[in-house]
Design a protein around this motif. Sequence first.
Motif, PDB file in Angstrom:
ATOM      1  N   LEU A 222       0.829  -1.207   0.000  1.00  0.00           N
ATOM      2  CA  LEU A 222       0.000   0.000   0.000  1.00  0.00           C
ATOM      3  C   LEU A 222       0.865   1.260   0.000  1.00  0.00           C
ATOM      4  CD1 LEU A 222      -2.768  -1.099   2.522  1.00  0.00           C
ATOM      5  CD2 LEU A 222      -3.079  -0.657   0.079  1.00  0.00           C
ATOM      6  N   GLU A 223       1.937   1.249   0.754  1.00  0.00           N
ATOM      7  CA  GLU A 223       2.829   2.412   0.800  1.00  0.00           C
ATOM      8  C   GLU A 223       3.437   2.700  -0.571  1.00  0.00           C
ATOM      9  OE1 GLU A 223       5.568   1.271   3.796  1.00  0.00           O
ATOM     10  OE2 GLU A 223       4.276   1.870   5.475  1.00  0.00           O
ATOM     11  N   GLU A 224       3.617   1.649  -1.375  1.00  0.00           N
ATOM     12  CA  GLU A 224       4.223   1.811  -2.697  1.00  0.00           C
ATOM     13  C   GLU A 224       3.196   2.143  -3.777  1.00  0.00           C
ATOM     14  OE1 GLU A 224       6.048  -1.960  -3.222  1.00  0.00           O
ATOM     15  OE2 GLU A 224       7.680  -1.581  -1.786  1.00  0.00           O
ATOM     16  N   SER A 225       1.924   2.131  -3.434  1.00  0.00           N
ATOM     17  CA  SER A 225       0.866   2.340  -4.414  1.00  0.00           C
ATOM     18  C   SER A 225       0.761   3.812  -4.815  1.00  0.00           C
ATOM     19  CB  SER A 225      -0.465   1.855  -3.841  1.00  0.00           C
ATOM     20  OG  SER A 225      -1.519   2.117  -4.723  1.00  0.00           O
ATOM     21  N   GLU A 226       0.383   4.041  -6.077  1.00  0.00           N
ATOM     22  CA  GLU A 226       0.224   5.413  -6.567  1.00  0.00           C
ATOM     23  C   GLU A 226      -1.047   6.070  -6.046  1.00  0.00           C
ATOM     24  OE1 GLU A 226       0.275   5.089 -10.775  1.00  0.00           O
ATOM     25  OE2 GLU A 226       2.457   5.010 -10.923  1.00  0.00           O
ATOM     26  N   LEU A 227      -2.073   5.269  -5.757  1.00  0.00           N
ATOM     27  CA  LEU A 227      -3.357   5.819  -5.326  1.00  0.00           C
ATOM     28  C   LEU A 227      -3.940   4.936  -4.231  1.00  0.00           C
ATOM     29  CD1 LEU A 227      -6.106   7.490  -7.307  1.00  0.00           C
ATOM     30  CD2 LEU A 227      -6.761   5.439  -6.046  1.00  0.00           C
ATOM     31  N   THR A 246      -9.425   2.188   7.623  1.00  0.00           N
ATOM     32  CA  THR A 246      -8.986   1.368   6.501  1.00  0.00           C
ATOM     33  C   THR A 246      -8.202   2.213   5.514  1.00  0.00           C
ATOM     34  OG1 THR A 246      -9.677  -0.153   4.754  1.00  0.00           O
ATOM     35  CG2 THR A 246     -11.107   1.726   5.149  1.00  0.00           C
ATOM     36  N   VAL A 247      -7.135   1.621   4.996  1.00  0.00           N
ATOM     37  CA  VAL A 247      -6.385   2.178   3.873  1.00  0.00           C
ATOM     38  C   VAL A 247      -6.349   1.060   2.841  1.00  0.00           C
ATOM     39  CG1 VAL A 247      -4.209   3.156   3.074  1.00  0.00           C
ATOM     40  CG2 VAL A 247      -5.007   3.634   5.392  1.00  0.00           C
ATOM     41  N   THR A 248      -6.777   1.351   1.612  1.00  0.00           N
ATOM     42  CA  THR A 248      -7.056   0.260   0.692  1.00  0.00           C
ATOM     43  C   THR A 248      -6.895   0.706  -0.752  1.00  0.00           C
ATOM     44  OG1 THR A 248      -8.826  -1.264   0.030  1.00  0.00           O
ATOM     45  CG2 THR A 248      -9.503   0.905   0.726  1.00  0.00           C
ATOM     46  N   ASN A 249      -6.798  -0.269  -1.647  1.00  0.00           N
ATOM     47  CA  ASN A 249      -6.902  -0.014  -3.080  1.00  0.00           C
ATOM     48  C   ASN A 249      -7.516  -1.253  -3.735  1.00  0.00           C
ATOM     49  OD1 ASN A 249      -4.819  -1.890  -3.281  1.00  0.00           O
ATOM     50  ND2 ASN A 249      -3.242  -0.377  -3.742  1.00  0.00           N
ATOM     51  N   THR A 276       3.146   9.527  -0.314  1.00  0.00           N
ATOM     52  CA  THR A 276       3.322  10.662  -1.221  1.00  0.00           C
ATOM     53  C   THR A 276       2.491  10.538  -2.498  1.00  0.00           C
ATOM     54  OG1 THR A 276       5.252   9.560  -2.201  1.00  0.00           O
ATOM     55  CG2 THR A 276       5.660  11.130  -0.402  1.00  0.00           C
ATOM     56  N   GLY A 277       1.586   9.576  -2.562  1.00  0.00           N
ATOM     57  CA  GLY A 277       0.743   9.418  -3.740  1.00  0.00           C
ATOM     58  C   GLY A 277      -0.526  10.236  -3.635  1.00  0.00           C
ATOM     59  N   ILE A 278      -1.618   9.688  -4.199  1.00  0.00           N
ATOM     60  CA  ILE A 278      -2.928  10.345  -4.181  1.00  0.00           C
ATOM     61  C   ILE A 278      -3.824   9.593  -3.217  1.00  0.00           C
ATOM     62  CG2 ILE A 278      -4.943  11.001  -5.544  1.00  0.00           C
ATOM     63  CD1 ILE A 278      -3.118  10.987  -8.009  1.00  0.00           C
ATOM     64  N   ALA A 407      -6.296  10.256 -14.901  1.00  0.00           N
ATOM     65  CA  ALA A 407      -7.069   9.054 -15.229  1.00  0.00           C
ATOM     66  C   ALA A 407      -6.996   7.989 -14.134  1.00  0.00           C
ATOM     67  CB  ALA A 407      -6.577   8.465 -16.548  1.00  0.00           C
ATOM     68  N   ARG A 408      -6.073   8.118 -13.198  1.00  0.00           N
ATOM     69  CA  ARG A 408      -5.980   7.145 -12.107  1.00  0.00           C
ATOM     70  C   ARG A 408      -7.034   7.387 -11.030  1.00  0.00           C
ATOM     71  NH1 ARG A 408       0.024   8.394 -10.351  1.00  0.00           N
ATOM     72  NH2 ARG A 408      -0.915  10.479 -10.611  1.00  0.00           N
ATOM     73  N   VAL A 409      -7.581   8.588 -10.989  1.00  0.00           N
ATOM     74  CA  VAL A 409      -8.444   9.001  -9.885  1.00  0.00           C
ATOM     75  C   VAL A 409      -9.902   8.670 -10.203  1.00  0.00           C
ATOM     76  CG1 VAL A 409      -9.229  10.953  -8.495  1.00  0.00           C
ATOM     77  CG2 VAL A 409      -6.842  10.833  -9.256  1.00  0.00           C
TER      78      VAL A 409
END
Length: 473
Positions: A222-227, A246-249, A276-278, A407-409
């Motif tokens: 999760l820490e390495e994820s962009e969003l 919760t922190v999730t993708n 540092t992502g979104i 487009a990721r959001v």
Amino acid sequence: MTYTPEQVMKISKGDAEIASFITMLLAHIEKLEARVNELERQLGSNSNNSSKPPSSDGLRKPKSLRQSGGKKGAPQGHNGHTFTMVDQPDEVIRHGVESCSHCSASLLEVAPESHIRRQVVDLPLPRLVVTEHQSETKRCPCCGTKQQASFPSGVAAPVQYGEGWKAWTAYLSVYHGLSLERIAQLFADMTGHRPSEATLLSQIDGTFSQLEPLEKVIRQKLEESELLHADETGLRIENGLQWLHTVTNAEWTYYDVHEKRGKEAFHATGLLPGYTGILVHDCWASYFSGDYRFEHALCGAHLLRECQGIIDYDGHQWATDLQALLREAWKQTKQARVDGIPVAPAMIADLELRYDEILARGTEEWTPPPEPEAPKKRGRKAKSKAANLAKRFLLHKPAVLRFLHDARVPFDNSQAERDIRMVKVKQKVSGAFRTTQGADQFARIRGFISTLRKQNRKVLDSLVLAARGDFFF
């Protein structure tokens, strides 16, 4: 000054006093209307017109989104789940033709020309499988020392439960929300053996400990994820209110329990301070702390619902217009993503300009009229819900419209809301958590199972492998 009906009848000092009396009545009526409006808002607020979660709606029947008179069955484009035949069935039963139905001649010695296949898929009744481990003992012929073979790791008692019991217990308790009593009864119905609740608790605690290294992997991914998506919900623990965060993708899920909802909990969890992502979230003020370096994207679904509340109870046109603009912006964005292209810069510029114009026109609606001279009250004057919502739209415009540019959001925070929703079901079915330890166990196991589901892994098989220390992401 307050007038009684008797005093009204005796007014005889001219138009000035009558005008003063009418002014007082109008002011009083205005206050009463405002109070009634606020009470109606409180009574009518639900998950469709406010930030309240669906779990707070109680027995209110939700409005169906289906339209009557349509085609029955699954919607167009829905992938079906029809059974298909397997090439290697577990058992084959052949049905022979013994005689001719036309002339009654025997066909026992006639070779079949072909076979017509039909398969029945069934679920066998569960039964206990007992595996006995026998450790040899030998005596050395040279020195006479007695030697014994080692038992496998984890086989420590004369009779004990295996990894399958642990997997089923964690799966039923955490994923399906069953109480310990109902799990014990289910095992009794299936196998004829009913484990004690203390045994079930011990199995859940064992699974909790074995999943610790795997939870660290989830956090790292999760820490390495962009969003990321983030959300929180209240939990009743030890007769008090705490919070499940919760922190999730789309691939990973992490839960953490803390007695606080805001910044203190974020720092204790440790995921958000260095991210540092979104981050997609609702507009909870703690996310906007200056200590954080992530970019913000606000949940559009929350904003649409809150606009609906302003429309329902205040009748403001700006909320109607902004609600329509957000829906149009998301429609244009979805179409652009289907076509594999970014949203046209001219379209973005037009939408942003209209966004600003709507809020500029709405100032007159959410700004209260000047009050007549009255004794000043101490403290900051409370703003209306419409003014507070408008302030959010003004302050956080880049976060509100980030989906147009990136487009990721996504448009909403549905990912986090879906991941957190079933926690409320667990609380409704099983009641409050009796201990913080039980809530922590639930959070870690639920996060692991949620991650398995997102990655299309077999839940029970993975829990068994994790119990053996053989599971890897």
